[in-house]
Structures are given as C-alpha cells and as structure tokens.
Design a protein around this motif. Structure first.
Motif, PDB file in Angstrom:
ATOM      1  N   ALA A 106      35.342 -13.328  31.021  1.00 45.45           N
ATOM      2  CA  ALA A 106      35.599 -12.255  30.046  1.00 45.45           C
ATOM      3  C   ALA A 106      34.979 -10.964  30.571  1.00 45.45           C
ATOM      4  N   GLY A 110      36.852  -8.547  33.019  1.00 49.57           N
ATOM      5  CA  GLY A 110      36.959  -7.261  32.295  1.00 49.57           C
ATOM      6  C   GLY A 110      36.660  -6.021  33.143  1.00 49.57           C
ATOM      7  N   CYS A 113      39.247  -5.708  36.203  1.00 49.58           N
ATOM      8  CA  CYS A 113      40.581  -5.497  35.814  1.00 49.58           C
ATOM      9  C   CYS A 113      40.620  -3.971  35.653  1.00 49.58           C
ATOM     10  N   MET A 150      39.380  -8.264  26.520  1.00 48.59           N
ATOM     11  CA  MET A 150      38.415  -8.896  27.282  1.00 48.59           C
ATOM     12  C   MET A 150      37.053  -8.606  26.541  1.00 48.59           C
ATOM     13  N   SER A 153      37.061 -10.865  23.679  1.00 45.34           N
ATOM     14  CA  SER A 153      36.667 -12.224  24.178  1.00 45.34           C
ATOM     15  C   SER A 153      35.341 -12.279  24.637  1.00 45.34           C
ATOM     16  N   ILE A 300      44.512 -10.161  33.328  1.00 44.85           N
ATOM     17  CA  ILE A 300      44.637 -10.452  31.987  1.00 44.85           C
ATOM     18  C   ILE A 300      45.014 -11.671  31.551  1.00 44.85           C
ATOM     19  N   ILE A 303      42.259 -14.315  32.326  1.00 43.08           N
ATOM     20  CA  ILE A 303      41.354 -14.443  31.061  1.00 43.08           C
ATOM     21  C   ILE A 303      41.988 -15.297  30.053  1.00 43.08           C
ATOM     22  N   LEU A 334      45.403 -10.290  24.255  1.00 45.37           N
ATOM     23  CA  LEU A 334      45.815 -10.423  25.849  1.00 45.37           C
ATOM     24  C   LEU A 334      47.193 -10.481  25.941  1.00 45.37           C
TER      25      LEU A 334
END
Length: 356
Positions: A106, A110, A113, A150, A153, A300, A303, A334
């Motif tokens: 996560a 994150g 990303c 994320m 999460s 994404i 995750i 997500l």
C-alpha cells in the motif's frame, strides 16, 4: 489510434501482470535455512539477469541488429535508472519482513504510482496537453483516486497490524513499523524510477518495432533496466554475504536439507516478477494516447490484488470489523480508479480514431 490501441484489452493484460507481481514474493515464506541475501540474489539472477535477455532474443526479431542501431545514450540512461531502482527493490523486499505484504504494498506502491505516472509527463511539459485531450482529466482523476485509495489501504493495514500486535498475534513475527515505514517510503520513491527507466529506453523499443517486433517491442529495452537493478543487488549481496559469511548457503544449507527446493522457490519468484513486465509491455502499447497511465493502472491493480492476497494468507485474521471495513472501502476505491483510468483511455482512443 494505432492498430494495436485497445485500452480494455490493455487493462486486462496489465491485470495479468499485476497478478504475477502480487504473488511473486510469496515463495519467500517457504524457504528453508536460507538468509535473505542468498534468496534475493538467486531470484534476481533469474528476473533481472537471465530472463530479460532470453525473452528479448526469443520475441524481438533481429535483436542483435536492434542493439546495434539503438542509441547508446538511451541504453546507458535506462541502465542508470535501473541501478537506482535496484535500491528500491532491495528496500521493498526488506520492508515486507518488517511490516507485512499489505502495508508494504500500500505505502510503497502508492508513492510509486503517483511519482512514476505523473513526474515524467510533468517535467517533459506534456501533462497539460494530455489533460486537454478527450478523457485526459478522467485519466488523471483516476490516478489521484488510486493514490487516495492506497492511503486508505495503508491506514487499514496499519490499524490491522496494531490490533494484531495488541492481541499478541504478532509476537516474534519481526513486525517493526518504525523501521519498516521509512524503508517503505524509500522503496516507493525509488520503485517509481523503474518507469523513468522504461521511458528512457523508449527509443530502443522504437527500433525494435522497425524490425518487426510488433506487440513485443517493449521487451527490447528491459535488459538495460533490469541489468541495472541486478548490479545494485549483486553489490549489496556481496556486502551482506561477506559480513555474515553466508556464501556457503548457495551450495548447502546448515542441515543439508531443502537446497533444491530453495532454488525452485527463488526461480518461481524470479519468473513471476519478470512476467509482470512481460504482460505490462503487452498492455502498455495498447493504451492509446495515454500510455503514461500504464504505470498507474499496473500499480493500482497490484495493490488491489496484493491486498486480497494478504487476506487469503491470513494477514487479516483477527482484525476488527471496522478495520476490515476500511480495507473493503479501499478495494472499492481501487476498482473505481481502475475503471476511471480505463474509461479515460477508451475515450482518448475513440477520439483519436475519429480524428483519423
């Protein structure tokens, strides 16, 4: 729209790659009397040294000529970024030991990303242009939603680990958020550099396309990125193995059992890690004018799937219902983020087709 542009198919291929990535480190849990550095070098030799060259020569026609005609500065830049990514890969593997699959994926992914997706279009001055295209705002909105998901999460993962520690279910597990969290941040930032490396190697893929590589053109640039990562790993493992005197583990475990199984597990990790980018490349060339969003959609989905994998292997057993509800919310967000990015890519591809 190029003949290969198909965002829906591209998303499906990215999903297959992300599934491979979500599972790739799971064999580590079943190793027998191997230190971390021994396992890491064994799997890195597969995914970052052997397979990139093997697949390039298998799937890229006239690969020797492709290398001869490709710009050397692209090769060196891709390799250099790969070296930095190797540091992130090491940090990622270490972080899993301290804070588990769910929390590591996560937080690290994150950062990867957001930075990996938007940084290069921003510094290249094309992000504004992309936002003005049909579907551009939707794509970037999906990236932002994915980053927020994320964070949710990660919050759920942190709460879960805290609850399990309070209940005594983490005793002796090695969970250490104070150590694992900063390692995670380093892993996320440097993992984003992998996408910078892929962008730097784009001219190599273009030469491969001229030689008839077609859908497999992305494979032509992988050896440089991944060999850079392998160099970092090799240097670090030499240091660790020298300090701990663990070189002998490559030829025998301390109880003379399980050596063959360890190599099989390391090979499984290596091939699953590489296959994520085999499918990433196939998905990337089908994303139309918003190819920069490939990194976000891959991260994404990674995750999304890795969180589900954490549930399957029991990482969420014993967490409170409210905490589990946070994770369900994250999963829903997500899914929505993937949907937005895919839809934005679809609109962009349709607009480009109409313009032609």
């Amino acid at each position: 729209m190029t003949p290969d542009a198909s965002p829906l198919l591209g998303t499906l291929l990215h999903t297959i790659g992300a599934a491979s990535a979500a599972l790739c480190y799971s064999p580590q849990k079943f190793l027998h009397k191997w230190s971390w550095q021994t396992y890491w070098l064994a799997q890195a030799s597969v995914c970052w040294l052997l397979l990139p060259w093997l697949f390039a020569y298998l799937f890229v026609p006239e690969y020797g000529m492709v290398l001869a005609e490709s710009p050397s500065d692209s090769m060196w830049l891709a390799f250099g970024y790969g070296v930095l990514y190797g540091v992130g890969g090491i940090a990622f593997g270490v972080a899993i030991r301290y804070i588990g699959f769910s929390l590591t994926y996560a937080i690290a992914i994150g950062f990867s990303c957001l930075i990996g997706t938007l940084f290069m279009p921003l510094i290249n001055g094309v992000l504004g242009e992309k936002l003005q295209q049909e579907g551009g705002m939707i794509v970037v909105g999906g990236v932002a939603l994915g980053f927020f998901a994320m964070i949710v999460s990660g919050m759920a993962g942190f709460r879960k680990e805290h609850e399990l520690a309070e209940a005594g279910k983490r005793e002796g597990s090695g969970f250490n958020v104070k150590l694992g969290l900063p390692i995670c941040v380093v892993a996320g930032v440097l993992s984003a550099v992998f996408n910078f490396s892929l962008e730097a190697g784009a001219p190599i893929a273009e030469v491969a396309a001229l030689h008839g590589a077609g859908n497999f053109q992305e494979l032509a640039k992988y050896p440089f990125t991944m060999n850079g990562a392998f160099l970092t790993t090799l240097v670090y493992v030499i240091y660790l193995a020298g300090r701990s005197k663990s070189w002998g583990e490559f030829s025998a475990t301390t109880d003379r059992k399980g050596l063959g199984r360890n190599y099989v597990l390391a090979f499984a990790t290596g091939i699953m890690w590489y296959m994520q980018f085999f499918f990433y490349g196939l998905g990337h060339i089908r994303m139309g004018d918003f190819k920069f969003s490939s990194w976000a959609i891959h991260m994404i989905i990674l995750i999304l799937l890795s969180s589900g994998f954490g549930v399957l292997i029991g990482e969420w057993r014993g967490a409170r219902s409210k905490t589990f509800g946070f994770m369900l919310l994250a999963l829903a967000l997500l899914v929505a983020a993937v949907g937005l990015i895919t839809y934005g890519n679809f609109l962009g591809a349709e607009s480009a087709a109409a313009g032609h």
